[in-house]
Scaffold this active site. Structure first.
Site, PDB file in Angstrom:
ATOM      1  N   GLU A   1     -20.311  11.962   6.046  1.00  0.00           N
ATOM      2  CA  GLU A   1     -18.894  11.757   6.391  1.00  0.00           C
ATOM      3  C   GLU A   1     -18.326  10.562   5.633  1.00  0.00           C
ATOM      4  O   GLU A   1     -18.853   9.453   5.683  1.00  0.00           O
ATOM      5  CB  GLU A   1     -18.709  11.574   7.910  1.00  0.00           C
TER       6      GLU A   1
ATOM      7  N   ASP B   1      -6.990   8.090   3.832  1.00  0.00           N
ATOM      8  CA  ASP B   1      -5.759   7.292   3.683  1.00  0.00           C
ATOM      9  C   ASP B   1      -4.828   8.015   2.717  1.00  0.00           C
ATOM     10  O   ASP B   1      -5.249   8.396   1.622  1.00  0.00           O
ATOM     11  CB  ASP B   1      -6.108   5.898   3.144  1.00  0.00           C
TER      12      ASP B   1
ATOM     13  N   ASP C   1      -2.885  15.041   8.327  1.00  0.00           N
ATOM     14  CA  ASP C   1      -1.624  15.265   9.051  1.00  0.00           C
ATOM     15  C   ASP C   1      -0.473  14.818   8.162  1.00  0.00           C
ATOM     16  O   ASP C   1       0.642  14.664   8.636  1.00  0.00           O
ATOM     17  CB  ASP C   1      -1.604  14.453  10.359  1.00  0.00           C
TER      18      ASP C   1
ATOM     19  N   ARG D   1      -9.604   9.865  17.267  1.00  0.00           N
ATOM     20  CA  ARG D   1      -8.516   9.054  17.817  1.00  0.00           C
ATOM     21  C   ARG D   1      -7.318   9.068  16.881  1.00  0.00           C
ATOM     22  O   ARG D   1      -6.180   9.137  17.295  1.00  0.00           O
ATOM     23  CB  ARG D   1      -9.012   7.614  17.995  1.00  0.00           C
ATOM     24  N   TYR D   2      -7.630   9.029  15.595  1.00  0.00           N
ATOM     25  CA  TYR D   2      -6.555   9.044  14.599  1.00  0.00           C
ATOM     26  C   TYR D   2      -5.732  10.331  14.727  1.00  0.00           C
ATOM     27  O   TYR D   2      -4.503  10.312  14.705  1.00  0.00           O
ATOM     28  CB  TYR D   2      -7.157   8.938  13.185  1.00  0.00           C
ATOM     29  N   GLU D   3      -6.439  11.448  14.885  1.00  0.00           N
ATOM     30  CA  GLU D   3      -5.741  12.732  14.972  1.00  0.00           C
ATOM     31  C   GLU D   3      -4.900  12.817  16.246  1.00  0.00           C
ATOM     32  O   GLU D   3      -3.760  13.307  16.225  1.00  0.00           O
ATOM     33  CB  GLU D   3      -6.749  13.877  14.919  1.00  0.00           C
TER      34      GLU D   3
HETATM   35  C1  LIG Z   1      -6.778   7.202   8.188  1.00  0.00           C
HETATM   36  S1  LIG Z   1      -8.409   6.695   8.478  1.00  0.00           S
HETATM   37  C2  LIG Z   1      -9.160   8.133   9.211  1.00  0.00           C
HETATM   38  C3  LIG Z   1     -10.434   7.831   9.918  1.00  0.00           C
HETATM   39  C4  LIG Z   1     -11.222   9.017  10.468  1.00  0.00           C
HETATM   40  N1  LIG Z   1     -11.678   9.883   9.411  1.00  0.00           N
HETATM   41  C5  LIG Z   1     -10.454   9.813  11.497  1.00  0.00           C
HETATM   42  O1  LIG Z   1     -10.082  10.954  11.247  1.00  0.00           O
HETATM   43  O2  LIG Z   1     -10.224   9.263  12.588  1.00  0.00           O
HETATM   44  C6  LIG Z   1      -9.126   6.699   6.844  1.00  0.00           C
HETATM   45  C7  LIG Z   1     -10.428   5.934   6.790  1.00  0.00           C
HETATM   46  O3  LIG Z   1     -11.012   6.039   5.489  1.00  0.00           O
HETATM   47  C8  LIG Z   1     -11.662   4.814   5.220  1.00  0.00           C
HETATM   48  N2  LIG Z   1     -11.890   4.702   3.760  1.00  0.00           N
HETATM   49  C9  LIG Z   1     -10.984   4.414   2.812  1.00  0.00           C
HETATM   50  N3  LIG Z   1     -11.574   4.385   1.601  1.00  0.00           N
HETATM   51  C10 LIG Z   1     -12.892   4.658   1.794  1.00  0.00           C
HETATM   52  C11 LIG Z   1     -14.019   4.764   0.944  1.00  0.00           C
HETATM   53  N4  LIG Z   1     -13.920   4.571  -0.375  1.00  0.00           N
HETATM   54  N5  LIG Z   1     -15.222   5.040   1.490  1.00  0.00           N
HETATM   55  C12 LIG Z   1     -15.342   5.235   2.826  1.00  0.00           C
HETATM   56  N6  LIG Z   1     -14.313   5.160   3.689  1.00  0.00           N
HETATM   57  C13 LIG Z   1     -13.100   4.875   3.179  1.00  0.00           C
HETATM   58  C14 LIG Z   1     -10.704   3.773   5.782  1.00  0.00           C
HETATM   59  O4  LIG Z   1     -11.320   2.525   6.025  1.00  0.00           O
HETATM   60  C15 LIG Z   1     -10.245   4.451   7.064  1.00  0.00           C
HETATM   61  O5  LIG Z   1     -11.044   4.106   8.177  1.00  0.00           O
END
Ligand SMILES: C[S@@+](CC[C@H](N)C(=O)[O-])C[C@H]1O[C@@H](n2cnc3c(N)ncnc32)[C@H](O)[C@@H]1O
Length: 231
Positions: A62, A136, A172, A211-213
């Site tokens: 993941e 992101d 989303d 939680r994000y979703e």
């Molecule tokens: C919008 S959040 C979504 C988190 C989670 N996947 C969810 O659905 O609840 C995006 C996540 O991707 C992580 N992220 C960004 N760049 C990353 C990278 N290069 N490797 C791993 N995680 C990364 C961020 O720190 C953030 O926690």
């Protein structure tokens, strides 16, 4: 092994976004100090199921697990499989450590940092599943190269998945959705598992809400779910 070419402008050779938030409470700090080192992916060398878990088993990966709800749910559901989760955001890692402790999960390994550094160290064709949930969005066009959905990272994911392995992606964000569909349409190495619109409008079984979703839905956002099979 397919290396992650950090010089390639279409790959993510650095981390964007925040890496820590509010100060950790004592119990959270203890998780970071004690549990995290015990279940961290080794710093160097090839990453295999045998090396991580003692014997061969299907491997799941993941990218950016946030607070780890999805990772923990899947690991709990498939105790004979191995799970690798990568997330640079310290407070998110603490969330995942809490799930791992509370659910007594012995089949999860974590990396606090860039997922692509770890993915590059997995042998080609070794993964059964790769998850990229709500990456992101980087909605400004000038930041498009920061999106995880780009040729470099998707080439790497394709290389690491075994034939028939699955890449799951959710978002989303309408701009990201269009971008992702454009990126994936170019790929001849993936088959989109979609027969009717319900396949991308309804959360598939075994894909829990993070939680994000939940927050996105509370804001009135639609969420789209994609499953791609590696040819
Ligand atoms: C919008 S959040 C979504 C988190 C989670 N996947 C969810 O659905 O609840 C995006 C996540 O991707 C992580 N992220 C960004 N760049 C990353 C990278 N290069 N490797 C791993 N995680 C990364 C961020 O720190 C953030 O926690």
């Amino acid at each position: 092994m397919t290396a992650f070419k950090s010089g390639d402008p279409t790959t993510l050779n650095r981390l964007y976004g925040r890496q820590s938030g509010h100060k950790l409470r004592m119990g959270q700090q203890a998780l970071v100090d004690e549990l995290l080192p015990a279940i961290s992916v080794p710093e160097e060398g090839e990453i295999t199921a045998g090396g991580l878990f003692g014997f061969d088993r299907p491997l799941h990966f993941e990218i950016g697990f946030g607070s780890g709800e999805h990772l923990a749910y899947r690991a709990d559901m498939l105790p004979d499989h191995g799970f690798i989760g990568c997330e640079p955001f310290l407070n998110g890692v603490v969330g995942a450590l809490g799930h791992i402790r509370d659910q007594h999960l012995a089949n999860v390994r974590l990396h606090m940092g860039n997922a692509l550094d770890v993915l590059a160290r997995v042998p080609d064709g070794a993964l059964s599943f790769v998850y990229l949930l709500h990456p992101d969005p980087w909605p400004k066009a000038r930041h498009a190269k920061r999106r995880m959905m780009n040729k470099g990272p998707i080439d790497l994911i394709a290389a690491k998945l075994k034939p028939s392995g699955e890449f799951r992606f959710g978002t989303d964000h309408p701009i990201y959705l269009r971008w992702a569909l454009m990126v994936m349409r170019e790929r001849e190495d993936f088959e989109w598992l979609c027969e009717t619109p319900a396949d991308f409008l309804k959360r598939p079984g075994g894909w829990p809400e993070t939680r994000y979703e939940a927050k996105a839905r509370r804001k009135g956002h639609e969420v789209w779910y994609f499953r791609y099979r590696r040819k």
